[in-house]
Motif scaffolding. Structure first.
Motif, PDB file in Angstrom:
ATOM      1  N   GLN A  71     -13.603  -5.686  -4.772  1.00 44.16           N
ATOM      2  CA  GLN A  71     -13.336  -4.450  -4.033  1.00 44.16           C
ATOM      3  C   GLN A  71     -11.847  -4.175  -3.869  1.00 44.16           C
ATOM      4  O   GLN A  71     -11.099  -5.046  -3.436  1.00 44.16           O
ATOM      5  N   ALA A  72     -11.459  -2.941  -4.171  1.00 45.04           N
ATOM      6  CA  ALA A  72     -10.203  -2.408  -3.657  1.00 45.04           C
ATOM      7  C   ALA A  72     -10.544  -1.815  -2.297  1.00 45.04           C
ATOM      8  O   ALA A  72     -11.694  -1.411  -2.066  1.00 45.04           O
ATOM      9  N   LYS A  73      -9.581  -1.785  -1.378  1.00 43.75           N
ATOM     10  CA  LYS A  73      -9.832  -1.247  -0.035  1.00 43.75           C
ATOM     11  C   LYS A  73      -8.729  -0.264   0.345  1.00 43.75           C
ATOM     12  O   LYS A  73      -7.554  -0.503   0.069  1.00 43.75           O
ATOM     13  N   LEU A  74      -9.136   0.817   0.984  1.00 42.65           N
ATOM     14  CA  LEU A  74      -8.213   1.802   1.545  1.00 42.65           C
ATOM     15  C   LEU A  74      -8.481   1.820   3.038  1.00 42.65           C
ATOM     16  O   LEU A  74      -9.520   2.306   3.484  1.00 42.65           O
ATOM     17  N   VAL A  75      -7.544   1.256   3.814  1.00 45.09           N
ATOM     18  CA  VAL A  75      -7.769   0.961   5.235  1.00 45.09           C
ATOM     19  C   VAL A  75      -6.936   1.881   6.111  1.00 45.09           C
ATOM     20  O   VAL A  75      -5.733   2.062   5.872  1.00 45.09           O
ATOM     21  N   ARG A  76      -7.577   2.428   7.146  1.00 42.93           N
ATOM     22  CA  ARG A  76      -6.851   3.193   8.164  1.00 42.93           C
ATOM     23  C   ARG A  76      -7.451   2.882   9.524  1.00 42.93           C
ATOM     24  O   ARG A  76      -8.535   2.326   9.631  1.00 42.93           O
ATOM     25  N   VAL A 135     -14.228   1.241   0.243  1.00 41.99           N
ATOM     26  CA  VAL A 135     -14.244   0.141  -0.717  1.00 41.99           C
ATOM     27  C   VAL A 135     -14.733   0.666  -2.067  1.00 41.99           C
ATOM     28  O   VAL A 135     -15.496   1.629  -2.137  1.00 41.99           O
ATOM     29  N   SER A 136     -14.296  -0.007  -3.127  1.00 42.78           N
ATOM     30  CA  SER A 136     -14.600   0.450  -4.481  1.00 42.78           C
ATOM     31  C   SER A 136     -15.832  -0.222  -5.082  1.00 42.78           C
ATOM     32  O   SER A 136     -16.163   0.038  -6.230  1.00 42.78           O
TER      33      SER A 136
END
Length: 192
Positions: A71-76, A135-136
């Motif tokens: 998984q790539a993750k983009l977190v906010r 997540v990817s």
């Protein structure tokens, strides 16, 4: 439009979306496939996750999933703040075993992009913190792995000031990086 700020590990970046405000409040595109593609950030996001942590010092990580569910993750952060950490676990990488951190908060309205091949974790800096991340790849229990958050060989400064974090049983029992079977490799040809 996105502001993209590289961090100490070049693949991990801070992203700050634009806010458009008036007397009612603000509007923002926190994710736009078109804007991300234009910025050279390609990920096929397949799932959104949200976590809530009541106590300051709640530590979640260091987590990753093995292929084919990496998984790539983009977190906010929707409420509160965290210290977000990424560790390079790609064998052969010039930054293998190194970590980078970024304070991500609702107030700063920033995000962090953590690519596959990096272990990820965060610790809460404020009470009642809510974290939202894309997540990817979907969650797969069979591919879910952890690395010990306090591994001295990695040496992460979690900003705990001597306090013990609140951990899950899984995170408390994780093994150090040296005892982890790694499946990610650094592909030099992709970097050229």
């Amino acid at each position: 439009m996105l502001q993209i700020n590289p961090l100490a590990l070049p693949e991990v970046v801070e992203i700050v979306p634009m806010k458009f405000g008036d007397d009612r409040g603000f509007f923002s595109e926190t994710f736009s496939r078109q804007r991300f593609d234009e910025a050279g950030i390609a990920a096929d996001w397949v799932q959104d996750n949200q976590s809530f942590s009541a106590a300051v010092g709640t530590l979640r990580g260091l987590h990753y999933q093995e292929p084919p569910f990496a998984q790539a993750k983009l977190v906010r952060v929707l409420k509160g703040s965290i210290l977000d950490v990424a560790v390079d676990i790609r064998e052969g990488s010039p930054t293998f075993g190194r970590w980078v951190s970024l304070e991500v908060s609702a107030a700063a309205f920033n995000q962090i992009l953590v690519p596959a091949g990096f272990a990820h974790g965060f610790v809460t800096l404020e009470p009642d913190t809510e974290v939202f991340y894309k997540v990817s790849a979907p969650y797969s229990a069979a591919h879910d792995r952890s690395i010990l958050w306090s591994d001295p060989a990695i040496g992460i400064d979690w900003r705990l000031a001597g306090r013990e974090p609140t951990l899950s049983a899984k995170d408390a029992a994780a093994k150090p990086l040296a005892e982890t079977t790694l499946v990610f490799t650094f592909d030099q040809e992709k970097r050229a």
